[in-house]
Design a protein around this motif. Structure first.
Motif, PDB file in Angstrom:
ATOM      1  N   ASN A 250       0.820  -1.333   0.104  1.00 48.48           N
ATOM      2  CA  ASN A 250       0.151  -0.028  -0.078  1.00 48.48           C
ATOM      3  C   ASN A 250       0.842   1.358  -0.026  1.00 48.48           C
ATOM      4  O   ASN A 250       0.646   2.221  -0.736  1.00 48.48           O
ATOM      5  N   HIS A 251       2.217   1.228   0.833  1.00 47.63           N
ATOM      6  CA  HIS A 251       2.978   2.424   0.938  1.00 47.63           C
ATOM      7  C   HIS A 251       3.567   2.505  -0.367  1.00 47.63           C
ATOM      8  O   HIS A 251       3.598   3.857  -0.880  1.00 47.63           O
ATOM      9  N   GLN A 252       4.034   1.444  -1.126  1.00 44.61           N
ATOM     10  CA  GLN A 252       4.798   1.705  -2.387  1.00 44.61           C
ATOM     11  C   GLN A 252       4.058   1.988  -3.453  1.00 44.61           C
ATOM     12  O   GLN A 252       4.465   2.796  -4.306  1.00 44.61           O
ATOM     13  N   THR A 253       2.735   1.865  -3.663  1.00 41.62           N
ATOM     14  CA  THR A 253       1.891   2.089  -4.924  1.00 41.62           C
ATOM     15  C   THR A 253       0.888   3.158  -4.511  1.00 41.62           C
ATOM     16  O   THR A 253      -0.026   3.193  -5.363  1.00 41.62           O
ATOM     17  N   LYS A 254       1.011   3.909  -3.387  1.00 38.21           N
ATOM     18  CA  LYS A 254      -0.351   4.500  -3.176  1.00 38.21           C
ATOM     19  C   LYS A 254      -0.576   5.659  -4.304  1.00 38.21           C
ATOM     20  O   LYS A 254      -1.772   5.979  -4.343  1.00 38.21           O
ATOM     21  N   PHE A 255       0.402   6.226  -4.916  1.00 35.31           N
ATOM     22  CA  PHE A 255       0.345   7.317  -5.728  1.00 35.31           C
ATOM     23  C   PHE A 255       0.279   7.054  -7.294  1.00 35.31           C
ATOM     24  O   PHE A 255      -0.212   7.792  -8.193  1.00 35.31           O
ATOM     25  N   THR A 256       0.511   5.782  -7.602  1.00 32.46           N
ATOM     26  CA  THR A 256       0.308   5.328  -8.902  1.00 32.46           C
ATOM     27  C   THR A 256      -0.786   4.529  -9.111  1.00 32.46           C
ATOM     28  O   THR A 256      -1.322   3.375  -8.409  1.00 32.46           O
ATOM     29  N   PRO A 257      -1.749   4.874 -10.086  1.00 32.17           N
ATOM     30  CA  PRO A 257      -2.985   3.934 -10.584  1.00 32.17           C
ATOM     31  C   PRO A 257      -2.853   2.619 -10.604  1.00 32.17           C
ATOM     32  O   PRO A 257      -1.847   2.385 -11.197  1.00 32.17           O
ATOM     33  N   LYS A 258      -3.611   1.896 -10.508  1.00 29.87           N
ATOM     34  CA  LYS A 258      -3.607   0.505 -10.374  1.00 29.87           C
ATOM     35  C   LYS A 258      -3.361  -0.015 -11.797  1.00 29.87           C
ATOM     36  O   LYS A 258      -2.879  -0.667 -12.093  1.00 29.87           O
ATOM     37  N   PHE A 259      -4.077   0.815 -12.682  1.00 33.45           N
ATOM     38  CA  PHE A 259      -4.025   0.232 -14.261  1.00 33.45           C
ATOM     39  C   PHE A 259      -2.591   0.495 -14.763  1.00 33.45           C
ATOM     40  O   PHE A 259      -2.319  -0.088 -15.619  1.00 33.45           O
ATOM     41  N   VAL A 260      -1.806   1.638 -14.439  1.00 34.88           N
ATOM     42  CA  VAL A 260      -0.547   1.710 -14.740  1.00 34.88           C
ATOM     43  C   VAL A 260       0.413   0.501 -14.116  1.00 34.88           C
ATOM     44  O   VAL A 260       1.024   0.091 -14.860  1.00 34.88           O
ATOM     45  N   GLN A 261       0.296   0.245 -12.848  1.00 38.66           N
ATOM     46  CA  GLN A 261       0.742  -0.786 -12.431  1.00 38.66           C
ATOM     47  C   GLN A 261       0.686  -2.120 -13.045  1.00 38.66           C
ATOM     48  O   GLN A 261       1.681  -2.973 -13.311  1.00 38.66           O
ATOM     49  N   ILE A 262      -0.664  -2.619 -13.252  1.00 33.47           N
ATOM     50  CA  ILE A 262      -0.780  -3.806 -14.099  1.00 33.47           C
ATOM     51  C   ILE A 262      -0.554  -3.647 -15.314  1.00 33.47           C
ATOM     52  O   ILE A 262       0.251  -4.746 -15.909  1.00 33.47           O
ATOM     53  N   LEU A 263      -0.384  -2.575 -16.118  1.00 36.73           N
ATOM     54  CA  LEU A 263       0.127  -2.492 -17.350  1.00 36.73           C
ATOM     55  C   LEU A 263       1.514  -2.951 -17.481  1.00 36.73           C
ATOM     56  O   LEU A 263       2.029  -3.599 -18.334  1.00 36.73           O
ATOM     57  N   PHE A 264       2.368  -2.296 -16.761  1.00 34.61           N
ATOM     58  CA  PHE A 264       3.857  -2.440 -16.371  1.00 34.61           C
ATOM     59  C   PHE A 264       4.265  -3.558 -16.182  1.00 34.61           C
ATOM     60  O   PHE A 264       5.468  -4.072 -16.066  1.00 34.61           O
ATOM     61  N   ILE A 265       3.444  -4.254 -15.437  1.00 26.44           N
ATOM     62  CA  ILE A 265       3.763  -5.863 -15.014  1.00 26.44           C
ATOM     63  C   ILE A 265       3.467  -6.646 -16.132  1.00 26.44           C
ATOM     64  O   ILE A 265       4.377  -7.625 -16.338  1.00 26.44           O
ATOM     65  N   LEU A 266       2.405  -6.500 -16.907  1.00 26.60           N
ATOM     66  CA  LEU A 266       2.186  -7.176 -18.060  1.00 26.60           C
ATOM     67  C   LEU A 266       3.130  -7.078 -19.339  1.00 26.60           C
ATOM     68  O   LEU A 266       3.557  -7.939 -20.027  1.00 26.60           O
TER      69      LEU A 266
END
Length: 339
Positions: A250-266
């Motif tokens: 939660n602390h590491q990802t709180k300011f980056t939207p979830k869709f951006v995180q998922i996109l750059f994981i995929l």
């Protein structure tokens, strides 16, 4: 002026490369100079009082380690700036030896010493070794990491050294030792979430090419090692409400939207479907990381304003330094001589 000095340094090191490479015992001179820099970094680390810094990576790690050793859940504890820790479990093990030495900030000087030993043992041309050290020591972001006792770039450098060591030992079959590889993958994934990107780019193609037995060994090993690495925290879990509010993800990802995180994981999985040489992997990695950081910064600026993003730590600009080690490797090192 700074850029002029950097460009002139690289220019003259390349221009006089033949002379530098012919100097007898030049490799030992470079190692000796590196050791002097290491001692200087150790001195700086002890000279600077961490509590006077407006950066809390060192104290977040210190609080995490102290909490775990005291049998407490670390993510609800406050550091010297009143912030809670976002350290993933494996950072506990990385910082532990230096915690017992009296200062977790010693991690950075010792990782620099490790880089120096890596260069000393490698067959890279002497002038290129000097260029690597020159670029590193001339980098404001790297020097900030030393002064601020930050573990970020050291974390990334350790990952890079592991990836190139593994490529050197198992170039033709990354999954020759799936259980050992699963341990290292689990360990590095549990340092920072962003390391999933380089690990995927480097290893996913090899995973697809491996047989079913190897795949199962890797998956089972990764799962078991992940649990074991997290055990010191799992045995001290508090109530559900505290876990939801205070956890490193939660602390590491709180300011980056979830869709951006998922996109750059995929995206790394899709890129890794293509068979790439190691330099090509680093090239794509640089592009992905640069875009991810730029997009994240732009989103934070749009939502909270430029001043809040830059001056009130809504976006941690030190993360931009993540690309530095990969950039140096891409533009300087001859990958055919890393053994």
């Amino acid at each position: 002026m700074y850029l002029v000095i950097v460009f002139l340094g690289i220019f003259y090191l390349n221009k006089f490369s033949a002379i530098i490479n012919r100097i007898k015992k030049a490799n030992y001179y470079v190692l000796g100079l590196s050791f002097v820099v290491f001692l200087l970094f150790v001195f700086i680390n002890f000279y600077i009082d961490g509590n006077s810094l407006n950066a809390d990576r060192w104290s977040a790690m210190d609080v995490t380690i102290a909490s775990i050793l005291n049998g407490e859940y670390p993510y609800g504890m406050k550091d010297h700036l009143g912030q809670t820790s976002s350290n993933l479990p494996a950072l506990f093990y990385i910082g532990l030896p230096f915690y017992f030495l009296g200062d977790v900030g010693l991690l950075q000087p010792f990782v620099f010493l490790l880089i120096s030993l890596f260069l000393f043992k490698s067959k890279i041309a002497i002038h290129k070794k000097v260029i690597v050290l020159f670029l590193l020591l001339m980098s404001p972001s790297y020097l900030w990491e030393i002064i601020a006792k930050s573990d970020l770039m050291s974390n990334i450098i350790l990952l890079i050294l592991f990836l190139f060591f593994w490529d050197d030992k198992f170039k033709n079959n990354y999954f020759k030792k799936p259980l050992l590889l699963s341990f290292f993958c689990a360990f590095f994934v549990l340092t920072r979430g962003i390391v999933v990107i380089p690990l995927t780019l480097f290893l996913f193609r090899g995973f697809l090419d491996s047989n079913l037995k190897t795949k199962l060994k890797f998956i089972v090993g990764f799962t078991i090692f992940s649990i074991v690495i997290c055990l010191p925290i799992l045995i001290n879990l508090p109530n559900t409400e505290t876990i939801i509010e205070h956890n490193p993800f939660n602390h590491q990802t709180k300011f980056t939207p979830k869709f951006v995180q998922i996109l750059f994981i995929l995206l790394p999985f899709l890129i890794a479907l293509k068979r790439l040489k190691i330099k090509e992997k680093v090239y794509y990695l640089l592009i992905l990381l640069s875009i991810l950081l730029f997009v994240s910064f732009a989103i934070v600026c749009f939502k909270f304003g430029f001043d809040n993003a830059l001056y009130k730590s809504y976006f941690d600009i030190s993360y931009l330094g993540i690309v530095l080690p990969f950039t140096i490797l891409y533009f300087v090192l001859d990958y055919t001589k890393l053994d």
